[in-house]
Design an enzyme around this catalytic site. Structure first.
Site, mmCIF file in Angstrom:
data_model
loop_
_atom_site.group_PDB
_atom_site.id
_atom_site.type_symbol
_atom_site.label_atom_id
_atom_site.label_comp_id
_atom_site.label_asym_id
_atom_site.label_seq_id
_atom_site.Cartn_x
_atom_site.Cartn_y
_atom_site.Cartn_z
ATOM 1 N N ARG B 25 16.592 80.974 45.990
ATOM 2 C CA ARG B 25 16.783 80.398 44.653
ATOM 3 C C ARG B 25 17.068 81.470 43.595
ATOM 4 O O ARG B 25 18.030 81.316 42.840
ATOM 5 C CB ARG B 25 15.577 79.527 44.279
ATOM 6 C CG ARG B 25 15.543 78.205 45.063
ATOM 7 C CD ARG B 25 14.271 77.430 44.807
ATOM 8 N NE ARG B 25 13.093 78.253 45.110
ATOM 9 C CZ ARG B 25 11.868 77.956 44.714
ATOM 10 N NH1 ARG B 25 11.642 76.894 43.964
ATOM 11 N NH2 ARG B 25 10.869 78.732 45.072
ATOM 12 N N ASN B 43 14.678 73.614 45.916
ATOM 13 C CA ASN B 43 14.277 73.419 47.308
ATOM 14 C C ASN B 43 13.984 71.947 47.531
ATOM 15 O O ASN B 43 13.408 71.296 46.660
ATOM 16 C CB ASN B 43 12.986 74.193 47.608
ATOM 17 C CG ASN B 43 13.253 75.686 47.796
ATOM 18 O OD1 ASN B 43 14.383 76.112 47.966
ATOM 19 N ND2 ASN B 43 12.177 76.472 47.751
#
Ligand SMILES: [Fe+3]
Ligand SMILES: [Mg+2]
Ligand SMILES: [Zn+2]
Ligand SMILES: [Zn+2]
EC number: 6.2.-.-
Lengths: 331, 749
Positions: B25, B43
C-alpha cells in the site's frame, strides 16, 4: 494315526490320554459339568482365552502349559485367587498321539504345580486342514478377596509402575525356535503361573495396588498403552530401568525388533500408589518370581495418553503401540 | 496527434498474490503521488484493490509490476476501465471487510539493506538496535498467532508504540508504514546480553545459544576445532553436519566453492541454508566430517549482523558489509537430539543449560517455530532439502480450484499440507514423529495452519503405513480418508507443483515406503493419474535384514548384497568386528526383501568398507557421494529384465577385494545413472510419455539428480524434479493432498 473312520475309537484314545494326565476329583465325577462348592466371600473373577502357537513345543514350554499359565494369570491380574480351570481342545485329524500325550502331561503338571485343577473339559477332532494341528481354549474362575479392587482404569498421576522381571523371553524363545536362530545359551520362555506372586503382592500392598496386567501379546509397550488409554493418563518409563537378558537383546538386535514389543508369559506390570511402592517392591523381590522386579516409571497427567521412554539424554521417545508386523518407518 | 497517456483515464486494478504485509500500500501510494494520480488503495479479502485516475495510468500499471516491493509477489494483476470521476489526492483507505480471507501471513524475511543502513548509522534512532525492521523485512509468520496480520495478532501486541514509531507506522511516506513488527530502542524488545559479551564468549571458544527468528541457534566458532568438537559432545551429535553462518556473500569464497546458482540462492530474502562444495582445510574438521558439501547461510536477523560487526572489530565505515571476512560460526538448531527447536525462553534455559555456556534471549516471543530452510542446487536449479523459515506459509499454486483437504505427511521429516481454493499450503518442517514434543508440535502446526488459513478440511489423505504417527492422527479424524501409497505420493507431489494434468510416468528413488502388497518398496516405477497409481516396475529386491535396523546399519545390506551374489562366505572376512554378521547371514534366506534404492546405497557403502553403522539418516549415502569427482559407468553393470532393474553386476564389482573406495563410489553413481536412465527411457517409449517425475529422498544426492536429469534430457525426455517442496518425505503431504483433491473430483462425477 489312522482313526479316521472310528471317531469313537479316537475319542476313547484322547480320553485315555487326558483323564489320567489331568486327574482330580471334580474331573473324575464324569459328568458334562463340574460341580464345586461356592466360596464364602469375595467376588468371582472369570476369564477365557484361546491358544494358537507355532511351534507347539518351544524352549521352556509348550502350548499345554502355556494354556494353563495364561488363564491363571489373566484371573490373577484381578488380584483373585484362581480356583478352577476348564479346557477345550480342537485337534486336527492325524495329529500325532505322542505329541498329544506330551501336551496333556504338560497341562497336568502345570495345573498341579499351580494348585489349580482342570475341572471340566472337551475335545473335538476336525478334518485335516480345518485346524493347524491343535488349538486349546481354557477358561478359569477365581475369587477376589473382599475389599480389593484392581482395574485398568485406576491409574492416577503420580502412581508408580512396577515390572516383575526381565522382558521378551517368551517371544524370543518362540521366534528363535521358529526361525532357527541359534544362541550360545538357549532363551527359554518365561511361561509360568503368577498367582502366588500376586498373592504376596496383595498381602504386602493390597490397598495401594491400582491394577495389574500381564504384558503378553504386544509386550510391555502394548500393555502400558492400554493402561494409559483406559485410565486416561500418560506414562513415562525410564530407559535403563527395564531388565532384559543379554541374549534377548542380541536376538532383538538381530531381528531388528524392540524388546518392549515382545510377548511375555510370566511377567506382570503393577501400578501402585507411591505410598505402597516400597513395600510392594520388597515383597516382589523376596518372591522367586519377582527377584528382578523393578520400578520402571511413573504415571503422569497427559491429555493425549502418551507412553514415553525418557532417555539418559532427557528426551521423550514415544513407546508405540504397533498395529502389526514391525514394518520399517525410516525412509 | 495526442499521446494516449495524456488523456485522463480511470481504472480499477486488482492485485492478487503475496501483496499484504509486504509494503504494497505505501508503495502504491508513493507511485500514485509520483505520477500525479488520484484515487485509493486498500487491502481486502482477495488481496489489494486500487482505483487510479489521471494521465499516467498506463505507466502506473507497468510500474506496479516492475517496481513492486522486494517481498511482494504479484500472481495476478487485473485491470478494468471505469468512468472518470475526478477527485483530489490519493488515499490509503481502511481495509475492506467481507468474504473469507483469501490472503495469508507473509513469510519471514531477512533484514533489508535499508534497515542495515539504519542499523549501522550512528545518526539513526535504530543504531545497533537488534530488532530493526520495516515493511520490506523482518519476522512475519513466526510472530503471528492469527489472521488478519495486524500487530494485535502478533508477538508485538505487548509493545506499545512510542510516539516516533507511532508516527512512522501511520505515515504512508515512511518505510515503516504499517510495518507490524516495528520497534525501536525506546519502545521495543530488548536483548538479554550485550553483543560484546556474546562475541567475547564466541571468541573464547564458548558455545552460545542465540534466540533467533523461528527458534534458538547454538553457535560457536566454526574455525575452532575444539569448540566444534565440544558442541558435538554436548549435543550428543556425533557426525551430522552443522550449518555455518558467514558474514556476507563476498566471504563465501573463503570457505566454499560456490557456483552462481549457490550465490544467488544464499542471498535471497528467505536466507536458506545452502549446501555447496566446501573449500578444503579451512573450517574445523568436525563441522561436517567426511563430507564434501556443507550448508552455509548468511545473517538474517539484525542480531546476526551485529555479531559479525562485533567480530569484525566494530568497523565504523559502511563498506565493511561488503568486505570478505574470515570468520564463520556454526549455527545449528538448538534442539536436543530429535526434539523440536526450543522457542520459549524458560524451555530453552532448561533444555540448553547443559549444552550452551551462554543463553541469549529477548522478550519478543516466538509464536510459531520454524527451522532454517535447507536448499541445494540440482540440475542447475534450487531444490529444497527442508522447507521452513522464509518460505512458509507461501502457497504452492495447484492451477485449479478444489475442496479443502489435509495431507498429513509421513512419519519422519513430517509436514502437513492444507489446500484452500487453488493453493496448497505446506507447513514448515515439523520433524520425526518419534518424540512427544514433536508430536505436540505436529498437532499445534495443524491447528495453527487451519486457523491462519481459516479452513477445515473436507477430506484427509495419509500414507499407507498404519504405524506412521501421521496415519494415526488422520485416522482419528471424522472425515473421509484416502490412504496413498508412499511412492505414489512422492510422485503426485511433483505432478502437483508442476501442474501436470493427466497420467504421469515417474520413478521414486527412496529409502522405504509400505508397498500396496505390504512389502518394502523404495525403487519404484509408477504411473500416477489423479487419485490412482499403478506400479509398472521396480528394482530387483534385496533381503531386508532387521527392518529399521538395516537403515541404521549398512553392513546388513552388504550381507544382503553378498547373498544376492552367492558370496555369503565373504561375510565373516568383511565384518570381523560384527559378531551378529554370521548369525544374520544364516537367516538371510527367510528374510523379507526390499526394492529400496536407499538401501542399495547402504549396501554399496558397506561393501566398499566405508561405513557399517550410521550416526544419522543418509550418512552412508552422503559420504559415498562426497567421494565422487566424475561418475563412471561400469559396462554391463546393470541388467534390465522386463520391468525389473537389476544392479547385481555392479554390486559384484563393489564387492571385489581391494577395490578403491573412490573408484567404487564413482562406478556406483555412474552405473546407477546409466541403469536408471535406460530403464526409464524404455518405459517412457513403451508408455509413449516424455515427461518423467523423479521423486524420493535419494534425489537429495546431487550427483544422482544432476546425472539422471542430464541423461534423460539427452534421450529427449523431460525430467520433472521436486522444486517447490523437498523430494524427501518432507514433500509427501503435498502429494497426499493432491491425490485427495483428485479423489474428491472423481467421486463427485
Ligand atoms: Fe519417502
Ligand atoms: Mg489373555
Ligand atoms: Zn527493512
Ligand atoms: Zn519506538
Amino acid at each position: 494315526m489312522t482313526h479316521g473312520a472310528g471317531g469313537r475309537a479316537m475319542a476313547q484314545l484322547i480320553e485315555a490320554i487326558f483323564q489320567p494326565a489331568l486327574a482330580n476329583d471334580f474331573l473324575g465325577q464324569g459328568n458334562d459339568q463340574a460341580v464345586m462348592p461356592l466360596p464364602r466371600s469375595g467376588r468371582l473373577a472369570m476369564s477365557t482365552d484361546g491358544y494358537v502357537v507355532s511351534p507347539l513345543f518351544f524352549p521352556g514350554g509348550d502350548i499345554g502349559s502355556l494354556a494353563v499359565h495364561g488363564t491363571i494369570n489373566d484371573i490373577a491380574m484381578s488380584g483373585a485367587v484362581p480356583l478352577y480351570l476348564s479346557v477345550s481342545l480342537i485337534i486336527e485329524e492325524g495329529f500325532p498321539l505322542a505329541d498329544l500325550d506330551r501336551i496333556a502331561q504338560s497341562m497336568g503338571a502345570a495345573s498341579r504345580a499351580a494348585g489349580v485343577p482342570v475341572v471340566t473339559g472337551d475335545t473335538k477332532v476336525v478334518e485335516r486342514g480345518k485346524a493347524d494341528g491343535l488349538f486349546i481354549s481354557t477358561a478359569g474362575v477365581g475369587v477376589v478377596p473382599p475389599g480389593l479392587v484392581l482395574s485398568g482404569d485406576r491409574a492416577r498421576p503420580g502412581d508408580r509402575v512396577v515390572l516383575s522381571g526381565s522382558i521378551g523371553d517368551h517371544g524370543i524363545a518362540i521366534l528363535s525356535s521358529r526361525e532357527n536362530l541359534e544362541f550360545e545359551t538357549a532363551i527359554l520362555s518365561d511361561s509360568v503361573a503368577l498367582h502366588d506372586l500376586v498373592a504376596a503382592m496383595v498381602a504386602a500392598a493390597g490397598p495401594h495396588l491400582r491394577l495389574m496386567r500381564d504384558p503378553t501379546r504386544g509386550g510391555v509397550a502394548a500393555t502400558l498403552n492400554e493402561i494409559a488409554h483406559q485410565s486416561g493418563v500418560g506414562i513415562v518409563i525410564e530407559e535403563g530401568t527395564i531388565p532384559v537378558k543379554s541374549q534377548v537383546i542380541a536376538a532383538c538386535d538381530l531381528l531388528g525388533i524392540d524388546p518392549l514389543t515382545v510377548a511375555n508369559e510370566g511377567k506382570l506390570i503393577a501400578v501402585v500408589d507411591p505410598a505402597g511402592a516400597g513395600s510392594l517392591l520388597a515383597a516382589m523381590r523376596a518372591h522367586p518370581l519377582g527377584g528382578e522386579a523393578a520400578l520402571i516409571g511413573t504415571v503422569v497427567e497427559d491429555d493425549r495418553h502418551f507412553v514415553q521412554m525418557r532417555t539418559a539424554f532427557g528426551g521423550g521417545r514415544i513407546v508405540d503401540w504397533l498395529a502389526g508386523e514391525q514394518l520399517p518407518r525410516i525412509c | 496527434m495526442r499521446r494516449k497517456d495524456r488523456a485522463v483515464t480511470r481504472e480499477a486494478i486488482r492485485l492478487r498474490g503475496r501483496v499484504q504485509g509486504v509494503g504494497m500500500r505505501p508503495f502504491v501510494f508513493g507511485l500514485a503521488e509520483r505520477l500525479g494520480l488520484v484515487g485509493f488503495v486498500r487491502n481486502d479479502a482477495e488481496g489489494v484493490a486500487i482505483e487510479v485516475e489521471g494521465t499516467a495510468v498506463e505507466a502506473f500499471a507497468a510500474a506496479l509490476r516492475a517496481e513492486a516491493p522486494p517481498l511482494a509477489r504479484i500472481d495476478a494483476l487485473e485491470r478494468r476501465p471505469l468512468r472518470s470521476r475526478g477527485g483530489d489526492g490519493f488515499v490509503i483507505a481502511p481495509s475492506g471487510e467481507g468474504g473469507r480471507a483469501a490472503t495469508s501471513i507473509p513469510a519471514d524475511a531477512a533484514t533489508c539493506d535499508a534497515c542495515l543502513d539504519d542499523l549501522f548509522d550512528p545518526a539513526s534512532r535504530f543504531y545497533l538496535y537488534p530488532f530493526v525492521t520495516c515493511t520490506h523485512c523482518g519476522p512475519r509468520f513466526t510472530i503471528t498467532r492469527a489472521v488478519p496480520y495486524d500487530r494485535s495478532n502478533t508477538a508485538m501486541d505487548g509493545f506499545a508504540l512510542c510516539p516516533e514509531c507511532d508516527r512512522a507506522y501511520r505515515d504512508p511516506r515512511d518505510r515503516r508504514f504499517h510495518a507490524e513488527p516495528i520497534a525501536c530502542p525506546v519502545c521495543g524488545p530488548r536483548l538479554s546480553h550485550p553483543v560484546a559479551e556474546i562475541v567475547a564468549a564466541l571468541s573464547a571458544g564458548r558455545i552460545v545459544a542465540v534466540k533467533g527468528i523461528g527458534g534458538f541457534h547454538l553457535m560457536c566458532d566454526a574455525l575452532n576445532e575444539q569448540s566444534v568438537a565440544e558442541l558435538r559432545r554436548r549435543k550428543a551429535r556425533e557426525a551430522k553436519p552443522f550449518a555455518v553462518m558467514i558474514a556476507n556473500a563476498v566471504s563465501l569464497d573463503r570457505f566454499a566453492v560456490p557456483e552462481a546458482a549457490h550465490r544467488d540462492l544464499i542471498a535471497t530474502p528467505a536466507r536458506p541454508i545452502v549446501l555447496m562444495p566446501l573449500r578444503p582445510n579451512i573450517l574445523a574438521p568436525s563441522v561436517a566430517p567426511n563430507l564434501s558439501r556443507v550448508g552455509f547461510l548468511l545473517p538474517y536477523a539484525p542480531l546476526h549482523h551485529l555479531i559479525f560487526h562485533e567480530l569484525a572489530g566494530r568497523p565504523q565505515d559502511r563498506a565493511w558489509r561488503n568486505r570478505a571476512l574470515s570468520v564463520a560460526l556454526v549455527a545449528t538448531s538448538a534442539n536436543p537430539g530429535g526434539e523440536p527447536l526450543a522457542v520459549e525462553d524458560d524451555d530453552a534455559r532448561r533444555r540448553l543449560a547443559g549444552i550452551a555456556d551462554l543463553i541469549v534471549t529477548h522478550d519478543r516471543p516466538i509464536l510459531v517455530r520454524a527451522d532454517d530452510s535447507v536448499m541445494a542446487v540440482a540440475a542447475a536449479k534450487p531444490v529444497f532439502l527442508r522447507r521452513a523459515r522464509g518460505f512458509v506459509p507461501d502457497p504452492i499454486d495447484l492451477g485449479a480450484d478444489g475442496p479443502c483437504v489435509l495431507g498429513v505427511g509421513a512419519h519422519l521429516k513430517a509436514t502437513v499440507t492444507l489446500t484452500r481454493g487453488r493453493e496448497a499450503f505446506v507447513s514448515q518442517h515439523i520433524g520425526d514423529l518419534d518424540t512427544v514434543e514433536t508430536v505436540r508440535f505436529y498437532h499445534e502446526t495443524v491447528a495453527h495452519l487451519s486457523r491462519v488459513l481459516d479452513v477445515t478440511p473436507d477430506l484427509i489423505a495419509c500414507d499407507g503405513h498404519s504405524d506412521y504417527g501421521s496415519t494415526r492422527y488422520a485416522e482419528a479424524f471424522d472425515r473421509p480418508l484416502l490412504r496413498v501409497q508412499h511412492h505414489a505420493a512422492h510422485l503426485a507431489a511433483i505432478a502437483a507443483e508442476h501442474q501436470h494434468r493427466g497420467p504421469l510416468l515417474g520413478v521414486a528413488l527412496d529409502g522405504h515406503g509400505r508397498g500396496d502388497d505390504g512389502g518394502n518398496w523404495g525403487g519404484e516405477m509408477m504411473i500416477v493419474a489423479g487419485a490412482t497409481w499403478r506400479r509398472i516396475g521396480h528394482l530387483r529386491p534385496l533381503a531386508l535384514l532387521g527392518g529399521d535396523r538395516a537403515a541404521r546399519e549398512p553392513w546388513r545390506m552388504a550381507v544382503a548384497a553378498l547373498y544376492a551374489l552367492g558370496r555369503l562366505d565373504a561375510v565373516p572376512a568383511l565384518f570381523p568386528e560384527i559378531p551378529l554378521a554370521a548369525a544374520l547371514a544364516a537367516r538371510v534366506v527367510a528374510a523379507p526383501t526390499t526394492t529400496s534404492l536407499g538401501r542399495l546405497f547402504d549396501a554399496a557403502s558397506a561393501l566398499l568398507g566405508l561405513r557399517t553403522h550410521q550416526d544419522y539418516e543418509g550418512q552412508a549415502a552422503m559420504e559415498l557421494e562426497a567421494l565422487v569427482t566424475a561418475p563412471r559407468r561400469l559396462e554391463g553393470g546393470f541388467v534390465l529384465t522386463g520391468d525389473t532393474l537389476d544392479f547385481t553386476p555392479l554390486l559384484a564389482a563393489l564387492a571385489a577385494p581391494g577395490i578403491d573406495c573412490r573408484a567404487g563410489a564413482e562406478l556406483f553413481h555412474g552405473t546407477l545413472i546409466a541403469g536408471l536412465a535406460a530403464w526409464i527411457a524404455g518405459a517412457a517409449s513403451r508408455q509413449e510419455m516424455d515427461c518423467v517425475a523423479l521423486g524420493g529422498g535419494c534425489l537429495m544426492n546431487c550427483v544422482l539428480a544432476d546425472g539422471l536429469a542430464a541423461a534423460l534430457q539427452e534421450r529427449g525426455l523431460k525430467p520433472l524434479l521436486a522444486r517447490a517442496v523437498p523430494c524427501n518425505d518432507g514433500g509427501l503431504s503435498l502429494g497426499q493432498a493432491a491425490m485427495a483433491r483428485a479423489w474428491a473430483a472423481g467421486s463427485d462425477s
